[in-house]
Design a protein around this motif. Structure first.
Motif, PDB file in Angstrom:
ATOM      1  N   GLY A  32       0.824  -1.206   0.000  1.00  0.00           N
ATOM      2  CA  GLY A  32       0.000   0.000   0.000  1.00  0.00           C
ATOM      3  C   GLY A  32       0.855   1.251   0.000  1.00  0.00           C
ATOM      4  O   GLY A  32       1.858   1.334  -0.700  1.00  0.00           O
ATOM      5  N   GLY A  33       0.459   2.230   0.836  1.00  0.00           N
ATOM      6  CA  GLY A  33       1.160   3.510   0.874  1.00  0.00           C
ATOM      7  C   GLY A  33       2.637   3.370   1.183  1.00  0.00           C
ATOM      8  O   GLY A  33       3.476   3.984   0.516  1.00  0.00           O
ATOM      9  N   CYS A  36       4.559   0.564  -1.533  1.00  0.00           N
ATOM     10  CA  CYS A  36       4.903   0.991  -2.899  1.00  0.00           C
ATOM     11  C   CYS A  36       6.292   1.629  -2.977  1.00  0.00           C
ATOM     12  O   CYS A  36       7.126   1.188  -3.766  1.00  0.00           O
ATOM     13  CB  CYS A  36       3.840   1.939  -3.455  1.00  0.00           C
ATOM     14  N   ASP A  54       0.162  -9.236   0.301  1.00  0.00           N
ATOM     15  CA  ASP A  54      -1.018  -8.352   0.367  1.00  0.00           C
ATOM     16  C   ASP A  54      -2.178  -9.091  -0.274  1.00  0.00           C
ATOM     17  O   ASP A  54      -2.042  -9.619  -1.375  1.00  0.00           O
ATOM     18  CB  ASP A  54      -0.738  -7.019  -0.356  1.00  0.00           C
ATOM     19  N   VAL A  58      -6.557  -3.233  -5.798  1.00  0.00           N
ATOM     20  CA  VAL A  58      -6.359  -1.806  -5.995  1.00  0.00           C
ATOM     21  C   VAL A  58      -7.717  -1.105  -6.032  1.00  0.00           C
ATOM     22  O   VAL A  58      -8.608  -1.502  -6.787  1.00  0.00           O
ATOM     23  CB  VAL A  58      -5.586  -1.526  -7.300  1.00  0.00           C
ATOM     24  N   ASN A  62      -6.785   4.421  -3.540  1.00  0.00           N
ATOM     25  CA  ASN A  62      -5.368   4.117  -3.280  1.00  0.00           C
ATOM     26  C   ASN A  62      -4.442   4.965  -4.140  1.00  0.00           C
ATOM     27  O   ASN A  62      -3.292   5.208  -3.784  1.00  0.00           O
ATOM     28  CB  ASN A  62      -5.053   2.645  -3.592  1.00  0.00           C
ATOM     29  N   ARG A  65      -1.802   7.871  -3.416  1.00  0.00           N
ATOM     30  CA  ARG A  65      -0.489   7.694  -2.769  1.00  0.00           C
ATOM     31  C   ARG A  65       0.208   6.392  -3.143  1.00  0.00           C
ATOM     32  O   ARG A  65       1.405   6.244  -2.908  1.00  0.00           O
ATOM     33  CB  ARG A  65      -0.631   7.770  -1.240  1.00  0.00           C
ATOM     34  N   GLN A  66      -0.494   5.430  -3.708  1.00  0.00           N
ATOM     35  CA  GLN A  66       0.103   4.123  -3.975  1.00  0.00           C
ATOM     36  C   GLN A  66       0.586   4.123  -5.421  1.00  0.00           C
ATOM     37  O   GLN A  66      -0.082   3.623  -6.337  1.00  0.00           O
ATOM     38  CB  GLN A  66      -0.888   3.010  -3.633  1.00  0.00           C
ATOM     39  N   TYR A  69       0.654   1.755  -8.933  1.00  0.00           N
ATOM     40  CA  TYR A  69      -0.500   1.255  -9.675  1.00  0.00           C
ATOM     41  C   TYR A  69      -0.972   2.207 -10.761  1.00  0.00           C
ATOM     42  O   TYR A  69      -0.772   3.413 -10.687  1.00  0.00           O
ATOM     43  CB  TYR A  69      -1.643   0.933  -8.696  1.00  0.00           C
ATOM     44  N   LYS A  78      -3.326  -6.339  -5.660  1.00  0.00           N
ATOM     45  CA  LYS A  78      -2.167  -5.442  -5.563  1.00  0.00           C
ATOM     46  C   LYS A  78      -0.850  -6.151  -5.872  1.00  0.00           C
ATOM     47  O   LYS A  78       0.006  -5.595  -6.567  1.00  0.00           O
ATOM     48  CB  LYS A  78      -2.097  -4.815  -4.168  1.00  0.00           C
TER      49      LYS A  78
END
Lengths: 358, 77, 358, 77
Positions: A32-33, A36, A54, A58, A62, A65-66, A69, A78
């Motif tokens: 995630g944040g 990545c 994970d 997605v 998200n 900040r992720q 993707y 993800k």
């Protein structure tokens, strides 16, 4: 090799250092944040084998900040979307994906193939599970966590250093600490914290600089102020984790993850001995119940009367509806009085049960 | 004595300030907590650890009048 | 809108803040180590229009830290590869590319469409050009720079704050400050510094927190130590830039970028008046030249004899071969004696010219 | 008096240390520079600015015996 020439040319890294990076195996939990940026820079650096755990897919929210993707990845697992992007960046390394929830049943099997664990999760139950598994398998754990505009980074379980439980011995009660999905987060914050986590991983692998072991680095994006807090290793805590293994889930996680944290029904206790009841209502609230095993401590006085509370008995706290008693449980937990519970339905449950048994 | 208290994360929201200067007689950490619980009752429902001069301390540590940090756990990732 | 919900839910940002982000126009100069993370997080945040200036192509050695690119992008223009990747992350914003070298002839035209400038370049000539153009157009400049394991971040020219020239008035002489390509860099370092730059951009747009204006944030990845240094605005320096415009390139950049920085041939000065020569050889080195306009100050004494040196005349320094005189020029520049030059071919050029004219 | 000197970036390579404690009589910054140029001649070829207690200073500033940072420009990006 030209790909890593900017590392190899540094005296502190060199070909020998780059060889260490290529030989390293790092597991990143959460894509995630935090995950990545951690993954991007570890993959770019050429870590030989990277695992990603994970089970999430997605979501459009998200993408703020992720950064691994695409908009087209929405709905995709993800770990699948991340691996595709990361192998484009560096096809020379191995990326292993684990599209599953990390639980006590799979954590040991997954962890054992890796040298270093990176915690990029967003909930306490997984953080405590990761911490305890890292202690049991004796692997360094690079921790990062964020809240709105602030972040924390540290290295746990590194060369005799402290663990997460030396900082916070037990998980907080549910609801007292919200997560990013509920409360929002400055998108670039996990970028700052995640890159700092990747930096710690590289320092550990290379044996250069000073990893943040025993030091909690706290950063505020609004003020750019940082503070580094010293954490000591608590040997009894570490020993407790090693001795009990991963069974903590039964006593901690499932309760704080349920909707009725630390709440207990009268039927499951009425026949037990060795119970200390505490009535946390105001002294004028009716009906009063007179029994030898009931302490009357109105909630505002609770912290001042801790010496009255047995640390050997099971503590059952009640009020009128269950709200103040839940707060009381939280207060006692903070005092490390852990075997305490809030009575469901409060005083009325008590009187009802008493009328049945007498 | 003067001590500066810094609140991190959600605790700054609970207390309504990111830092404050308190006037306090010499006290162990537990005394500071009692004081803070009275001043900011919302803190009673929160988990936190206390650091003095950038070192975590236990309940018994005597405060010597410098920088105090109040640290909650962070969940987010 | 779901894409930005994690920003909108924050009290400090909200829909009004996200609207400011969507209306903002930010120019990022350099799509390399710093530019990649800056671009990723600004694009993810939803900046309405983002410009990217870079004339370089993707090289394999970039992939160790420039995480926007694929291995398949090698040889492609960076701005093209970056835009393709970034529009996949967020197709709702506008990305403008400038695959050209930023020079005094195009800088004003490019800058004028943007609110905030981000410096992610890797050389001093462009950094000074960006700084001066930002002063002339009065736009805030978010600066980041890196060296091996250390980085700097600050905000220049923000609400009456200082500029880069208030920190370092003139570019260093060539060769005294190597860049990443020559000396290597820890790959994750520009990730940390670039995300911090993106954070400053967002704080400026949102009007929240305290941007790093007048404060140089220095971070060391090996120790995790940071230091924040206060910088004051130097009004005469700012006024000088506004007055002379971008012509500094003729007097600074082209010289420090040439191989013979601050070196001058005897033929171009021999007929000038108002010249102060300085002989920085040892006093016993032959041949001596006796003229009223020659000061004899051996190099090791130079900094102690600054009071002897005119700040109104053109200073021509010589030694035997030109090496010590080049060092002397550097020392005087540091003392803000800027109109000084090293004589090509040293004392022999001098004697040859004298023999011709007499 | 004791002053702690911290060298940033390539200056740590020039001096061979990232920080050192010096014993120095009260002096303006220019006096410190002379002292450092003698101790570390390689510094003479380098551009740098000096900060005292985390504020940039000019040549004339008197040193009052605390933390000194020596900052070179960084080129990289």
């Amino acid at each position: 090799m030209s790909r890593y020439s900017r590392h190899i040319v540094l005296d502190e890294i060199g070909q020998a250092g780059q060889d260490k990076i290529s030989a390293a195996k790092v597991l990143v939990i959460g894509a995630g944040g935090l995950g990545c940026p951690v993954l991007q820079y570890l993959v770019a650096a050429g870590i030989g084998k990277i695992g990603v755990v994970d089970y999430d897919t997605v979501d459009e929210s998200n993408l703020q900040r992720q950064v691994l993707y695409n908009t087209a990845s929405i709905g995709q697992k993800k770990v699948i979307a991340a691996k595709e992007r990361l192998q484009q960046l560096n096809p020379t390394i191995t990326i292993e994906t684990y599209p599953e929830k990390l639980v006590s049943e799979n954590v040991i099997e997954i962890f054992k193939d890796y040298d270093i664990i990176v915690d990029g999760t967003d909930n306490f139950s997984t953080r405590y599970l990761i911490n305890d598994a890292a202690i049991i398998l004796d692997k360094p754990l690079v921790y990062g966590a964020i809240f709105k505009f602030e972040g924390q980074v540290t290295v746990f379980n590194y060369k005799g250093g402290p663990s997460y439980r030396c900082l916070f011995p037990t998980p907080p009660q549910k609801g007292s600490v919200p997560n990013c999905s509920e409360i929002g987060v400055l998108g670039v914050l996990p970028g700052i914290i995640g890159t700092m986590q990747a930096n710690e991983v590289l320092k550990i692998i290379l044996g250069i600089g000073t990893p943040l072991s025993g030091k909690l680095y706290c950063f505020n994006t609004l003020t750019n102020q940082s503070m580094t807090i010293g954490i000591n290793r608590e040997e009894p805590t570490i020993a407790m984790v090693k001795q009990r293994g991963l069974n903590f889930e039964n006593i901690e996680e499932t309760t704080f993850c349920s909707n009725n944290a630390f709440e207990i029904g009268i039927e499951s206790i009425i026949s037990e001995d060795d119970i200390q009841f505490i009535d946390v209502r105001g002294l004028s609230e009716m009906p009063r119940i007179e029994r030898e095993d009931i302490l009357e401590i109105p909630l505002p006085q609770l912290t001042k009367r801790l010496e009255l509370i047995s640390r050997k008995k099971k503590i059952i706290i009640f009020c009128k509806s269950g709200i103040r008693s839940a707060q009381a449980v939280a207060i006692l937990k903070e005092q490390n009085i852990t075997n305490c519970w809030s009575l469901k339905d409060g005083v009325s449950a008590f009187t009802k049960a008493l009328s049945k048994t007498t | 004595m003067h001590i500066e208290i810094k609140y991190f994360g959600m605790l700054a929201e609970v207390t309504g300030c990111s830092s404050e200067i308190l006037e306090l007689s010499v006290t162990p950490v537990s005394g500071l907590k009692e004081f803070l619980f009275k001043k900011h009752p919302g803190l009673q429902q929160k988990d936190f650890r206390i650091a003095q001069n950038q070192e975590l301390v236990s309940e018994e540590t005597m405060l010597t009048g410098q920088e105090i940090a109040i640290l909650p756990p962070f969940a987010g990732g």
